[in-house]
Write a protein that holds these residues in place. Structure first.
Motif, PDB file in Angstrom:
ATOM      1  N   LEU A 148      28.220  23.599 -38.100  1.00  0.00           N
ATOM      2  CA  LEU A 148      27.643  23.559 -39.438  1.00  0.00           C
ATOM      3  C   LEU A 148      26.905  24.864 -39.733  1.00  0.00           C
ATOM      4  O   LEU A 148      26.548  25.607 -38.814  1.00  0.00           O
ATOM      5  CB  LEU A 148      26.652  22.395 -39.553  1.00  0.00           C
ATOM      6  CG  LEU A 148      27.200  20.989 -39.386  1.00  0.00           C
ATOM      7  CD1 LEU A 148      26.062  19.984 -39.339  1.00  0.00           C
ATOM      8  CD2 LEU A 148      28.158  20.652 -40.520  1.00  0.00           C
ATOM      9  N   SER A 149      26.627  25.100 -41.001  1.00  0.00           N
ATOM     10  CA  SER A 149      25.815  26.259 -41.363  1.00  0.00           C
ATOM     11  C   SER A 149      24.403  26.055 -40.814  1.00  0.00           C
ATOM     12  O   SER A 149      24.001  24.927 -40.503  1.00  0.00           O
ATOM     13  CB  SER A 149      25.767  26.406 -42.889  1.00  0.00           C
ATOM     14  OG  SER A 149      25.030  25.337 -43.454  1.00  0.00           O
ATOM     15  N   ASN A 150      23.643  27.127 -40.720  1.00  0.00           N
ATOM     16  CA  ASN A 150      22.277  27.031 -40.188  1.00  0.00           C
ATOM     17  C   ASN A 150      21.424  26.065 -41.013  1.00  0.00           C
ATOM     18  O   ASN A 150      20.648  25.282 -40.464  1.00  0.00           O
ATOM     19  CB  ASN A 150      21.618  28.409 -40.140  1.00  0.00           C
ATOM     20  CG  ASN A 150      22.209  29.293 -39.074  1.00  0.00           C
ATOM     21  OD1 ASN A 150      22.781  28.814 -38.100  1.00  0.00           O
ATOM     22  ND2 ASN A 150      22.079  30.595 -39.257  1.00  0.00           N
ATOM     23  N   GLU A 151      21.589  26.105 -42.328  1.00  0.00           N
ATOM     24  CA  GLU A 151      20.822  25.223 -43.211  1.00  0.00           C
ATOM     25  C   GLU A 151      21.186  23.755 -42.970  1.00  0.00           C
ATOM     26  O   GLU A 151      20.310  22.902 -42.815  1.00  0.00           O
ATOM     27  CB  GLU A 151      21.091  25.596 -44.667  1.00  0.00           C
ATOM     28  CG  GLU A 151      20.334  24.747 -45.662  1.00  0.00           C
ATOM     29  CD  GLU A 151      20.683  25.097 -47.103  1.00  0.00           C
ATOM     30  OE1 GLU A 151      20.614  24.185 -47.948  1.00  0.00           O
ATOM     31  OE2 GLU A 151      21.037  26.258 -47.378  1.00  0.00           O
ATOM     32  N   ASP A 152      22.483  23.454 -42.928  1.00  0.00           N
ATOM     33  CA  ASP A 152      22.920  22.070 -42.706  1.00  0.00           C
ATOM     34  C   ASP A 152      22.543  21.588 -41.307  1.00  0.00           C
ATOM     35  O   ASP A 152      22.166  20.434 -41.132  1.00  0.00           O
ATOM     36  CB  ASP A 152      24.429  21.946 -42.924  1.00  0.00           C
ATOM     37  CG  ASP A 152      24.810  22.078 -44.385  1.00  0.00           C
ATOM     38  OD1 ASP A 152      23.920  21.944 -45.256  1.00  0.00           O
ATOM     39  OD2 ASP A 152      26.000  22.339 -44.668  1.00  0.00           O
ATOM     40  N   GLU A 153      22.637  22.478 -40.322  1.00  0.00           N
ATOM     41  CA  GLU A 153      22.251  22.094 -38.963  1.00  0.00           C
ATOM     42  C   GLU A 153      20.757  21.781 -38.909  1.00  0.00           C
ATOM     43  O   GLU A 153      20.336  20.822 -38.265  1.00  0.00           O
ATOM     44  CB  GLU A 153      22.590  23.205 -37.978  1.00  0.00           C
ATOM     45  CG  GLU A 153      22.271  22.835 -36.548  1.00  0.00           C
ATOM     46  CD  GLU A 153      22.690  23.895 -35.543  1.00  0.00           C
ATOM     47  OE1 GLU A 153      22.149  23.875 -34.423  1.00  0.00           O
ATOM     48  OE2 GLU A 153      23.562  24.741 -35.862  1.00  0.00           O
ATOM     49  N   GLY A 154      19.955  22.561 -39.611  1.00  0.00           N
ATOM     50  CA  GLY A 154      18.520  22.299 -39.660  1.00  0.00           C
ATOM     51  C   GLY A 154      18.210  20.954 -40.289  1.00  0.00           C
ATOM     52  O   GLY A 154      17.358  20.209 -39.796  1.00  0.00           O
ATOM     53  N   ARG A 155      18.924  20.627 -41.369  1.00  0.00           N
ATOM     54  CA  ARG A 155      18.733  19.324 -42.023  1.00  0.00           C
ATOM     55  C   ARG A 155      19.126  18.180 -41.090  1.00  0.00           C
ATOM     56  O   ARG A 155      18.461  17.148 -41.050  1.00  0.00           O
ATOM     57  CB  ARG A 155      19.534  19.262 -43.319  1.00  0.00           C
ATOM     58  CG  ARG A 155      18.960  20.176 -44.397  1.00  0.00           C
ATOM     59  CD  ARG A 155      19.823  20.276 -45.626  1.00  0.00           C
ATOM     60  NE  ARG A 155      20.115  18.969 -46.200  1.00  0.00           N
ATOM     61  CZ  ARG A 155      21.151  18.753 -47.000  1.00  0.00           C
ATOM     62  NH1 ARG A 155      21.975  19.727 -47.312  1.00  0.00           N
ATOM     63  NH2 ARG A 155      21.366  17.560 -47.493  1.00  0.00           N
ATOM     64  N   LEU A 156      20.209  18.379 -40.335  1.00  0.00           N
ATOM     65  CA  LEU A 156      20.640  17.356 -39.389  1.00  0.00           C
ATOM     66  C   LEU A 156      19.610  17.175 -38.284  1.00  0.00           C
ATOM     67  O   LEU A 156      19.250  16.058 -37.931  1.00  0.00           O
ATOM     68  CB  LEU A 156      21.999  17.740 -38.785  1.00  0.00           C
ATOM     69  CG  LEU A 156      22.503  16.823 -37.677  1.00  0.00           C
ATOM     70  CD1 LEU A 156      22.821  15.443 -38.233  1.00  0.00           C
ATOM     71  CD2 LEU A 156      23.732  17.419 -37.020  1.00  0.00           C
TER      72      LEU A 156
END
Length: 179
Positions: A148-156
């Motif tokens: 995932l993108s860094n942003e989506d990974e952070g949200r996860l």
């Protein structure tokens, strides 16, 4: 393009629960999974892959159908069905659909004995709704690997850690009309 996601748990049951929840989300059209495999590690030496779909059985079933059909053309449907089932089962056994089995075993070495990991190949998802639903697994799972993108990974990671997980206000009933 699909995204790979690997989430590890300290017990086996939670991995299967997460996969079941994601299958439920798929039936609600919130996520499209290409593959969902639970990897368990009952002991330090043993890694087991629990595929969502048995390709050997699916291949045998499809092979039986096509073998029977070809057998009907040559006036021997029983032999056609037997040969079709055997070749379909062999093809299903040799097919590696989704996440590579060797890769899952390699990453499965990072799972603590007695634990599990869920390998997901996600084609599409409605991220906010999916993250809301899997936030129930917070403080139980940790992200091992993702594409995932860094942003989506952070949200996860936030959703699984229980930090900043969106809260849903309680449902309220409409006021009753006075008559």
């Amino acid at each position: 393009m699909s995204d790979l996601l690997v989430v590890a748990f300290d017990d086996e049951a939670t991995g299967f629960e997460l996969r079941a929840e994601l299958v439920k989300l798929q039936s609600e059209y919130l996520i499209k999974l290409e593959d969902a495999v639970v990897v368990t590690r009952p002991s330090a030496d043993d890694i087991q892959l629990h595929q969502a779909m048995n390709l050997t059985a699916a291949g045998a079933l499809g092979g039986t159908f096509w073998g029977t059909l070809v057998g009907l053309l040559f006036l021997n449907p029983l032999v056609g069905a037997a040969v079709g089932a055997g070749s379909g089962a062999l093809a299903g056994y040799l097919t590696d659909y989704g996440v590579n089995d060797d890769f899952m075993r390699e990453v499965g070495q990072k799972v603590t004995p007695g634990g599990s990991a869920v390998f997901l190949l996600i084609r599409e998802m409605t991220a906010d709704k999916v993250l809301d639903r899997i936030s129930d697994f917070h403080k139980r799972g940790r992200v091992i690997q993702t594409s995932l993108s860094n942003e989506d990974e952070g949200r996860l990671r936030e959703a699984l850690a229980g930090e900043g997980a969106p809260t849903v206000p309680p449902a309220t009933s409409a006021p009753e009309a006075n008559s």
